[in-house]
Design an enzyme around this catalytic site. Sequence first.
Site, mmCIF file in Angstrom:
data_model
loop_
_atom_site.group_PDB
_atom_site.id
_atom_site.type_symbol
_atom_site.label_atom_id
_atom_site.label_comp_id
_atom_site.label_asym_id
_atom_site.label_seq_id
_atom_site.Cartn_x
_atom_site.Cartn_y
_atom_site.Cartn_z
ATOM 1 N N ARG A 1 -7.642 -16.866 16.559
ATOM 2 C CA ARG A 1 -9.004 -16.485 17.195
ATOM 3 C C ARG A 1 -10.035 -17.847 16.904
ATOM 4 O O ARG A 1 -10.675 -18.248 17.659
ATOM 5 C CB ARG A 1 -9.579 -15.605 16.186
ATOM 6 C CG ARG A 1 -9.142 -14.010 16.571
ATOM 7 C CD ARG A 1 -9.903 -12.881 15.614
ATOM 8 N NE ARG A 1 -9.375 -13.305 14.355
ATOM 9 C CZ ARG A 1 -8.373 -12.794 13.882
ATOM 10 N NH1 ARG A 1 -7.568 -11.994 14.464
ATOM 11 N NH2 ARG A 1 -8.318 -12.950 12.586
ATOM 12 N N ILE A 2 -9.888 -18.571 15.738
ATOM 13 C CA ILE A 2 -10.855 -19.629 15.338
ATOM 14 C C ILE A 2 -10.531 -20.695 16.142
ATOM 15 O O ILE A 2 -11.329 -21.484 16.966
ATOM 16 C CB ILE A 2 -11.008 -19.899 13.993
ATOM 17 C CG1 ILE A 2 -11.419 -18.570 13.138
ATOM 18 C CG2 ILE A 2 -11.600 -21.054 13.590
ATOM 19 C CD1 ILE A 2 -11.342 -18.616 11.713
ATOM 20 N N ASP B 1 1.000 -24.464 17.868
ATOM 21 C CA ASP B 1 1.095 -23.314 17.117
ATOM 22 C C ASP B 1 2.534 -22.916 17.231
ATOM 23 O O ASP B 1 2.953 -22.493 18.523
ATOM 24 C CB ASP B 1 0.079 -22.484 17.481
ATOM 25 C CG ASP B 1 -0.221 -21.223 16.706
ATOM 26 O OD1 ASP B 1 0.939 -20.780 16.248
ATOM 27 O OD2 ASP B 1 -1.340 -20.951 16.385
ATOM 28 N N ARG C 1 -7.637 -23.185 5.042
ATOM 29 C CA ARG C 1 -7.381 -22.943 3.492
ATOM 30 C C ARG C 1 -7.124 -24.221 2.912
ATOM 31 O O ARG C 1 -6.311 -25.022 3.644
ATOM 32 C CB ARG C 1 -6.041 -21.801 3.429
ATOM 33 C CG ARG C 1 -6.432 -20.631 3.786
ATOM 34 C CD ARG C 1 -7.418 -19.840 2.934
ATOM 35 N NE ARG C 1 -7.766 -18.645 3.262
ATOM 36 C CZ ARG C 1 -8.836 -18.335 3.792
ATOM 37 N NH1 ARG C 1 -9.756 -19.164 4.153
ATOM 38 N NH2 ARG C 1 -9.203 -17.004 3.964
ATOM 39 N N ASP D 1 -13.878 -28.223 4.199
ATOM 40 C CA ASP D 1 -14.871 -27.157 3.897
ATOM 41 C C ASP D 1 -14.182 -26.633 2.720
ATOM 42 O O ASP D 1 -14.706 -25.657 2.143
ATOM 43 C CB ASP D 1 -15.263 -26.128 4.956
ATOM 44 C CG ASP D 1 -16.143 -25.319 4.885
ATOM 45 O OD1 ASP D 1 -17.301 -25.583 4.045
ATOM 46 O OD2 ASP D 1 -15.707 -23.897 4.670
ATOM 47 N N GLU E 1 -10.786 -24.404 -5.982
ATOM 48 C CA GLU E 1 -12.297 -24.293 -5.721
ATOM 49 C C GLU E 1 -12.885 -23.765 -6.866
ATOM 50 O O GLU E 1 -12.434 -22.697 -7.161
ATOM 51 C CB GLU E 1 -12.478 -23.550 -4.473
ATOM 52 C CG GLU E 1 -11.899 -24.056 -3.289
ATOM 53 C CD GLU E 1 -12.512 -23.361 -1.902
ATOM 54 O OE1 GLU E 1 -12.708 -22.204 -1.740
ATOM 55 O OE2 GLU E 1 -11.741 -23.814 -0.721
ATOM 56 N N HIS F 1 -17.150 -24.749 1.184
ATOM 57 C CA HIS F 1 -16.454 -23.440 1.660
ATOM 58 C C HIS F 1 -17.440 -22.386 2.323
ATOM 59 O O HIS F 1 -17.681 -21.327 2.111
ATOM 60 C CB HIS F 1 -15.548 -22.639 0.684
ATOM 61 C CG HIS F 1 -14.702 -21.770 1.171
ATOM 62 N ND1 HIS F 1 -13.268 -21.428 0.207
ATOM 63 C CD2 HIS F 1 -14.651 -21.139 2.270
ATOM 64 C CE1 HIS F 1 -12.773 -20.615 1.266
ATOM 65 N NE2 HIS F 1 -13.258 -20.265 2.286
ATOM 66 N N ALA G 1 -17.901 -19.457 7.073
ATOM 67 C CA ALA G 1 -18.291 -18.373 7.306
ATOM 68 C C ALA G 1 -19.699 -17.991 6.936
ATOM 69 O O ALA G 1 -20.092 -16.832 7.119
ATOM 70 C CB ALA G 1 -17.201 -17.534 6.639
#
Length: 327
Positions: free
Chosen positions: A153-154, A173, A236, A260, A265, A284, A287
């Site tokens: 999707r992204i 992919d 990720r 990001d 983290e 991060h 979103a």
Amino acid sequence: MKKILVTEAVTGAAMDQLRASSDLEVALEPDLWRDPDALARAIQTADALIVRNQTQVTADLIQTAPRLQIIARAGAGLDNVDTDAASAAGIVVSSAPSENSLSVAELAIGLFLALARHIPSANQDVQEGNWNRTRFTGSELSGKTLGIVGAGRIGTLVAQRAKAFGMTLIVHDTFVDPHAPQYAGLDLSFVEMDELLSRSDFVTVHLPLLPETRGLFTSALFEQMKPTAYFVNTSRGKVVDEAALAHALDQGCLAGAALDVREVEPPSPGNPLAGSDRVIFTPHIAAFTREAQERVVAAVCRDASAVLRGDEALGYFNFARPKRAFT
């Protein structure tokens, strides 16, 4: 009364509405994830669990939750949830896999621009009282080759927006059908990883964390990139070996990076990339737009309340209704 335990900062109109429900008890404890012992005690009486990415929902934790019917993850990835253990226990696992996709894609585009036009360093220089116009001569995105690793999707949303900038789009992919309808009109070329790395001016990563993607980006891959290329990761942190990236930057294998997400983290002060002036860091936040968070929180609140009221979850990962017996 059914109890929903929220162990991280999941807030918004949908959460407020959920907390106002007369038939549900909502325990909002945004720092509970920091205390595993307290979490293990609190979850014993929970019928639903709402988390973000910090709460580690392990098999051991699941075993301490005899009443749990649903684990709702406020976000897309499920790498902090033991989905096998939850499924074996008959617990619904749900998430918000598409609600924040647009925000992540837009941040990726923003990072391409920040790298190409040296925006953070130019801003800092002007803030310090300077006016060095020629020092920050950048480059256009138009005509550059963008390598997209992960065309879900992204990745697809990034491709749509990068095409508007006039970029050439190549993709790697191994999990998707290159002829799927969502790719129509995007002029994507599906290639092997080595070709993507050697051709791309920008490499952007949009992968889930799986056994086969953990630590995927090593020195061997960074060494295949152009010395003028940029690497961007908004997926990720653990798909990247940060020590390898730091070494590649030091050796001039690539021009810079934007991250990001991180291996750990928050990262420790002594991590290999600490203090690097060739990397743009964000905490991060891909979103974290108002719009995306409204959609994400609404989705998990909807699923948690639906399951506890005997209805189906919509964003389920395993099954729509719990399959465990309750005493």
